[in-house]
Design an enzyme around this catalytic site. Structure first.
Site, PDB file in Angstrom:
ATOM      1  N   ASN A 175      -4.445  -1.242 -11.813  1.00  0.00           N
ATOM      2  CA  ASN A 175      -3.804  -0.016 -12.297  1.00  0.00           C
ATOM      3  C   ASN A 175      -4.001   0.162 -13.805  1.00  0.00           C
ATOM      4  OD1 ASN A 175      -2.812   1.075  -9.923  1.00  0.00           O
ATOM      5  ND2 ASN A 175      -0.881  -0.055 -10.019  1.00  0.00           N
ATOM      6  N   ASP A 196      -4.693   2.955  -5.978  1.00  0.00           N
ATOM      7  CA  ASP A 196      -4.392   3.435  -4.618  1.00  0.00           C
ATOM      8  C   ASP A 196      -5.553   3.170  -3.669  1.00  0.00           C
ATOM      9  OD1 ASP A 196      -1.949   4.268  -5.488  1.00  0.00           O
ATOM     10  OD2 ASP A 196      -2.443   6.414  -5.566  1.00  0.00           O
ATOM     11  N   GLU A 202       2.343  -3.169  -3.888  1.00  0.00           N
ATOM     12  CA  GLU A 202       1.153  -3.891  -3.433  1.00  0.00           C
ATOM     13  C   GLU A 202       1.486  -4.959  -2.409  1.00  0.00           C
ATOM     14  OE1 GLU A 202       2.407  -6.136  -7.222  1.00  0.00           O
ATOM     15  OE2 GLU A 202       2.615  -4.153  -6.327  1.00  0.00           O
TER      16      GLU A 202
END
Length: 424
Positions: A312, A321, A347
């Site tokens: 991220n 994603d 996650e």
């Protein structure tokens, strides 16, 4: 004596004294459909099996075999078989033994013969009433079984009848299994603002009474764990001097699209397309009940993408994603049909392995770990996961088994990640 019910009955008379047997057989022939006579134990069993008499009248004095042993065997085969002892023996111990073996009547020969006939008539009426009730129940059940939809009879405390279609929908062996899965029969109706449900009988009936006909619908979760919409109808009936409800449920084909929409929103993770936490908790509850009742084992694995924050922070949330979806689909495509793989949050993912012991679960998770390691995102690169695995134990709850899985997961992370750790 109004003996029309007795006139429909057949009687087996047992006595080794021919003179006494002829006397009573002659009396009984006048008031019954037919009288069969037997003397020794072999003759009794042969006659009983051949003619299945409605009533057995047995003399216990003039026999050189154990008549009570014979009575016991007959009662074990047919608990409702009417048996009357006819004797001139006043022995209290014999009388107590007769009642111990569930003999239906005891007549002393010193009493008037009309008393024996009165006892037989009373017992014949009782048996006739029972047979009529059984016949009516069988007829009702045949009618109900031939109806479409799911049907059950309940007072909301117990279930007296459930159609085969109802049992099949919930994957139950018999009606008594309902309460091994649900504490309350109302629990079969899933809570949802658009569908009838309730925690108490009064609440549910009130909702049903106030709902318009088009809104008398409920949401059921069957053996495939996909919610389905049913129209519900309630009819009252008196059963065993108590008010019961015949509840019939019809699958609404025109509302299937809405049913699938509800299913998707309630049980599918929007990002990855796999099961979500709600679905997992439903499956866990089902598996936990199987374990509690039948000791059917299952295992839990918590999966966590290694260094997910780096994806991220380095490549942005859209790439993050994509990494989540790639991993989720790789595992989902390689998960057994009997198992449930779901996104727990962020996650973190969770895998429930049905009917599985810890040794097999470790092998399954190791294979999945290798498959995940083969993933390579075009931008983010290689993906790995750490696994924490454990098996259900007595007195485990969702919280306790999750805690054990998390402990194993943290151990896997601390040991360098991309590995499977088992916690017993």
């Amino acid at each position: 004596m109004n003996s029309h019910v007795l006139k429909k009955s057949t009687i087996l008379h047992i006595d080794q004294d021919k003179k006494t047997q002829d006397k009573y057989a002659s009396l009984l022939e006048k008031h019954s459909k037919h009288v069969y006579k037997a003397t020794d134990s072999t003759d009794i069993i042969t006659t009983y099996n051949q003619y299945s008499p409605d009533i057995i009248v047995a003399d216990i004095q003039h026999t050189d075999f154990d008549i009570f042993d014979l009575i016991r065997k007959i009662k074990e085969e047919n608990p409702y078989q009417i048996i009357v002892i006819n004797t001139d023996n006043h022995d209290k111990d014999i009388m107590l033994k007769a009642f111990e073996y569930d003999v239906d009547g005891y007549h002393l020969k010193s009493e008037e013969e009309d008393k024996l006939l009165s006892k037989l008539l009373y017992l014949a009426k009782k048996q006739d009433l029972r047979n009529n009730n059984l016949q009516k129940r069988e007829t009702l059940e045949n009618i109900l079984e031939n109806q479409s939809g799911l049907i059950f009879l309940t007072n909301f405390k117990s279930v007296s009848y459930a159609s085969n279609s109802f049992l099949d929908f919930f994957d139950l062996s018999n009606k008594d299994d309902i309460y091994s899965r649900y504490e309350n029969i109302l629990d079969i109706f899933m809570p949802h603002k658009d569908y009838l449900h309730g925690k108490t009988k009064e609440e549910f009936i009130e909702q049903f009474s106030q709902a318009r006909a088009v809104n008398k619908v409920v949401l059921l979760l069957g053996k495939d764990f996909n919610p389905k919409v049913f129209h519900i109808n309630l009819d009252t009936v008196e059963h065993n001097n108590e008010l019961f409800y015949i509840i019939s449920l019809s699958n609404i084909s025109l509302m299937q699209e809405k049913s699938h929409e509800v299913s998707h929103k309630a049980y599918v993770d929007n990002l990855t397309g796999i099961s979500n936490r709600n679905k997992f908790e439903e499956v866990f509850d089902y598996e936990h009940k199987l374990f509690t009742r039948y000791k059917t084992p299952f295992c839990l694995a918590v999966l966590d993408i290694d260094h997910f924050k780096k994806f991220n922070d380095t490549y942005g949330h859209l790439i993050g994603d994509e990494v989540l979806s790639l991993m989720a689909n790789q595992v989902n495509d390689n998960t057994r049909e009997t198992d449930t793989f779901a996104r727990w949050g962020g996650e973190e993912f969770i895998l429930l392995m049905s009917n599985t012991k810890i040794e097999e679960a470790e092998v399954i998770c190791e294979k999945l770990r290798v498959l995940i390691e083969e993933i390579c995102h075009v931008i983010a690169g290689k993906i790995t996961c750490s696994f924490g695995v454990t098996q259900i134990k007595d007195k485990d709850s969702l919280k306790s088994i999750m805690n054990r899985s998390d402990e194993a997961l943290y151990e896997a992370k601390a040991a360098g990640r991309n590995q499977v750790i088992v916690r017993s």
